[in-house]
Design a protein around this motif. Structure first.
Motif, short mmCIF file in Angstrom:
data_model
loop_
_atom_site.label_atom_id
_atom_site.label_comp_id
_atom_site.label_asym_id
_atom_site.label_seq_id
_atom_site.Cartn_x
_atom_site.Cartn_y
_atom_site.Cartn_z
N LEU A 1 79.51 -88.28 30.57
CA LEU A 1 78.18 -88.03 30.01
C LEU A 1 77.75 -89.11 29.01
N TYR A 2 78.75 -89.68 28.32
CA TYR A 2 78.46 -90.66 27.25
C TYR A 2 79.36 -91.88 27.40
N PRO A 3 79.01 -92.77 28.33
CA PRO A 3 79.89 -93.91 28.60
C PRO A 3 80.13 -94.79 27.37
N PRO B 1 79.56 -82.61 7.73
CA PRO B 1 81.01 -82.82 7.61
C PRO B 1 81.75 -82.33 8.86
N THR B 2 82.91 -82.91 9.08
CA THR B 2 83.75 -82.53 10.22
C THR B 2 84.65 -81.36 9.82
N GLY B 3 84.57 -80.28 10.60
CA GLY B 3 85.43 -79.11 10.36
C GLY B 3 86.50 -79.02 11.44
N LEU C 1 77.10 -93.20 12.26
CA LEU C 1 77.55 -94.60 12.29
C LEU C 1 78.41 -94.85 13.52
N LYS C 2 78.98 -93.75 14.07
CA LYS C 2 79.74 -93.87 15.34
C LYS C 2 79.14 -92.86 16.32
N PRO C 3 77.99 -93.22 16.91
CA PRO C 3 77.25 -92.24 17.70
C PRO C 3 77.89 -91.89 19.05
N ARG C 4 77.62 -90.68 19.47
CA ARG C 4 77.96 -90.24 20.81
C ARG C 4 76.70 -90.35 21.67
N ALA C 5 75.69 -89.57 21.35
CA ALA C 5 74.42 -89.63 22.10
C ALA C 5 73.71 -90.95 21.75
N THR C 6 73.03 -91.55 22.73
CA THR C 6 72.31 -92.80 22.46
C THR C 6 71.16 -92.54 21.48
N ALA D 1 80.46 -71.03 23.50
CA ALA D 1 80.80 -71.81 24.70
C ALA D 1 82.28 -72.18 24.68
N MET D 2 82.81 -72.53 23.50
CA MET D 2 84.23 -72.88 23.38
C MET D 2 85.10 -71.68 23.77
N LYS D 3 84.69 -70.50 23.29
CA LYS D 3 85.47 -69.29 23.55
C LYS D 3 85.39 -68.87 25.00
N LYS E 1 66.16 -85.31 14.29
CA LYS E 1 67.30 -85.77 15.09
C LYS E 1 68.59 -85.77 14.28
N ARG E 2 69.67 -86.14 14.96
CA ARG E 2 70.95 -86.34 14.28
C ARG E 2 71.39 -87.78 14.52
N VAL E 3 72.02 -88.37 13.53
CA VAL E 3 72.46 -89.76 13.66
C VAL E 3 73.90 -89.90 13.19
N SER F 1 71.75 -79.57 22.51
CA SER F 1 71.46 -80.35 21.30
C SER F 1 70.09 -81.04 21.37
N PRO F 2 69.82 -81.78 22.48
CA PRO F 2 68.49 -82.41 22.55
C PRO F 2 67.36 -81.37 22.61
N GLU F 3 67.64 -80.22 23.25
CA GLU F 3 66.61 -79.17 23.34
C GLU F 3 66.25 -78.64 21.95
N ILE G 1 82.72 -87.32 7.12
CA ILE G 1 81.33 -87.12 7.53
C ILE G 1 81.15 -87.61 8.96
N ARG G 2 80.79 -86.66 9.83
CA ARG G 2 80.63 -86.98 11.26
C ARG G 2 79.30 -87.66 11.54
N GLY G 3 78.30 -87.31 10.75
CA GLY G 3 76.97 -87.87 10.94
C GLY G 3 76.02 -87.16 10.01
N PHE H 1 83.64 -77.15 29.20
CA PHE H 1 82.39 -76.42 29.40
C PHE H 1 81.48 -76.60 28.18
N ALA H 2 82.09 -76.53 27.00
CA ALA H 2 81.31 -76.62 25.76
C ALA H 2 80.67 -78.00 25.59
N VAL H 3 81.35 -79.05 26.08
CA VAL H 3 80.75 -80.40 26.04
C VAL H 3 79.44 -80.39 26.83
N GLY H 4 79.49 -79.80 28.02
CA GLY H 4 78.30 -79.72 28.87
C GLY H 4 77.18 -78.95 28.17
C1 HEC Z 1 82.82 -79.12 22.80
C2 HEC Z 1 82.77 -80.44 22.21
C3 HEC Z 1 82.18 -80.60 20.85
C4 HEC Z 1 82.51 -79.96 19.70
C5 HEC Z 1 83.54 -78.86 19.52
C6 HEC Z 1 81.70 -80.54 18.66
N1 HEC Z 1 80.88 -81.50 19.18
FE1 HEC Z 1 79.63 -82.71 18.13
N2 HEC Z 1 78.95 -83.49 19.86
C7 HEC Z 1 79.40 -83.15 21.11
C8 HEC Z 1 78.51 -83.73 22.10
C9 HEC Z 1 78.64 -83.59 23.60
C10 HEC Z 1 77.51 -84.42 21.38
C11 HEC Z 1 76.30 -85.18 21.94
C12 HEC Z 1 75.10 -84.22 21.98
C13 HEC Z 1 73.85 -84.84 22.52
O1 HEC Z 1 73.85 -85.26 23.68
O2 HEC Z 1 72.86 -84.88 21.79
C14 HEC Z 1 77.83 -84.24 19.98
C15 HEC Z 1 77.07 -84.79 18.97
C16 HEC Z 1 77.28 -84.56 17.64
C17 HEC Z 1 76.47 -85.13 16.57
C18 HEC Z 1 75.24 -86.00 16.73
C19 HEC Z 1 75.52 -87.45 16.54
C20 HEC Z 1 76.15 -88.12 17.74
O3 HEC Z 1 77.14 -88.82 17.51
O4 HEC Z 1 75.66 -87.96 18.87
C21 HEC Z 1 77.00 -84.67 15.41
C22 HEC Z 1 76.51 -85.00 14.01
C23 HEC Z 1 78.11 -83.80 15.75
N3 HEC Z 1 78.27 -83.79 17.11
C24 HEC Z 1 78.87 -83.13 14.84
C25 HEC Z 1 79.78 -82.15 15.19
C26 HEC Z 1 80.41 -81.27 14.22
C27 HEC Z 1 80.22 -81.34 12.72
C28 HEC Z 1 81.18 -80.41 14.94
C29 HEC Z 1 81.98 -79.24 14.41
C30 HEC Z 1 81.25 -78.23 13.68
C31 HEC Z 1 81.06 -80.77 16.34
N4 HEC Z 1 80.19 -81.82 16.44
C32 HEC Z 1 81.74 -80.16 17.35
C33 HEC Z 1 80.51 -82.40 21.40
C34 HEC Z 1 81.13 -81.56 20.51
#
Ligand code: HEC
Length: 189
Positions: free
Chosen positions: A164-166, A140-142, A86-91, A49-51, A82-84, A66-68, A178-180, A57-60
């Motif tokens: 999408l995530y107010p 981990p965050t890459g 400490l600084k969540p994006r999705a509720t 999606a990024m490419k 699920k994924r969790v 992810s939920p699917e 560590i992203r989560g 677009f990739a955010v969408g």
């Molecule tokens: C194009 C944007 C984008 C990129 C690139 C991206 N993410 Fe995310 N990430 C999201 C979105 C949007 C969500 C919320 C998904 C949902 O609604 O469940 C999310 C959610 C997550 C979550 C679930 C926890 C939370 O906070 O909701 C983790 C863990 C995560 N991302 C890790 C990563 C990691 C690790 C990478 C790199 C390999 C990555 N993400 C790359 C957009 C991105």
């Protein structure tokens, strides 16, 4: 002499690794596989999606799939998947008490130099009076993650994320942090 010492040290390391593996339950191995499946379903799609459409677009795309993926794995494996963070994006990524303390423990382990790609925790915990298998694996965050989770998220990406995530808290990360975590649970019958 030096060679001999190295051989002895390597022997000790592989022995302790083997001992550890024997103590790993089938349930933990099962959970590890689910984490692999989750990552294997999501990461290639995200890259594609990024490419093809760029980060907005990739955010969408991530928002949709992810939920699917979590839902499908929950149905097919019998674990709650699920994924969790400490600084969540999705509720849905808000951690409970056990998840919060495990995420904090992962961060401590990372700070003390442990390999973040291998951090996991498996435990049998009482949930509402029921013995429950609980498993978490650190994510981990890459480099590729920084566009949407880093310290310099592009303005158009921020805008899409806000839509999408107010209450998004999932930015400001650096590579290697560590992203989560994946978090799975299943009642122990
Ligand atoms: C194009 C944007 C984008 C990129 C690139 C991206 N993410 Fe995310 N990430 C999201 C979105 C949007 C969500 C919320 C998904 C949902 O609604 O469940 C999310 C959610 C997550 C979550 C679930 C926890 C939370 O906070 O909701 C983790 C863990 C995560 N991302 C890790 C990563 C990691 C690790 C990478 C790199 C390999 C990555 N993400 C790359 C957009 C991105």
């Amino acid at each position: 002499m030096k060679k001999l010492i190295i051989a002895v040290v390597l022997g000790a390391v592989s022995l302790s690794a083997a001992a550890q593996d024997n103590s790993i339950s089938e349930k933990q191995l099962e959970a590890r596989q689910i984490a692999k499946q989750f990552l294997g379903s999501l990461k290639p799609e995200l890259g594609k999606a990024m490419k093809s459409g760029g980060p907005v677009f990739a955010v969408g795309k991530c928002h949709k799939i992810s939920p699917e993926i979590a839902q499908k794995l929950t149905e097919s494996t019998g674990w709650n998947v699920k994924r969790v963070s400490l600084k969540p994006r999705a509720t849905t990524a808000n951690p409970d008490n056990w998840e919060t303390s495990t995420l904090k423990w992962f961060n401590e382990q990372a700070a003390s130099g442990k390999d973040v790609t291998k951090l996991e925790k498996f435990e049998i915990v009482k949930v509402d009076g029921q013995d429950t298998y609980r498993y978490m694996k650190a994510i981990p965050t890459g480099d590729i993650c920084l566009t949407c989770h880093g310290t310099a998220v592009p303005a158009n990406v921020t805008q899409k994320l806000q839509e999408l995530y107010p209450s998004d808290k999932a930015t400001g990360y650096h590579k290697g942090e560590i992203r989560g975590a994946f978090s799975f649970k299943q009642p122990k019958l």
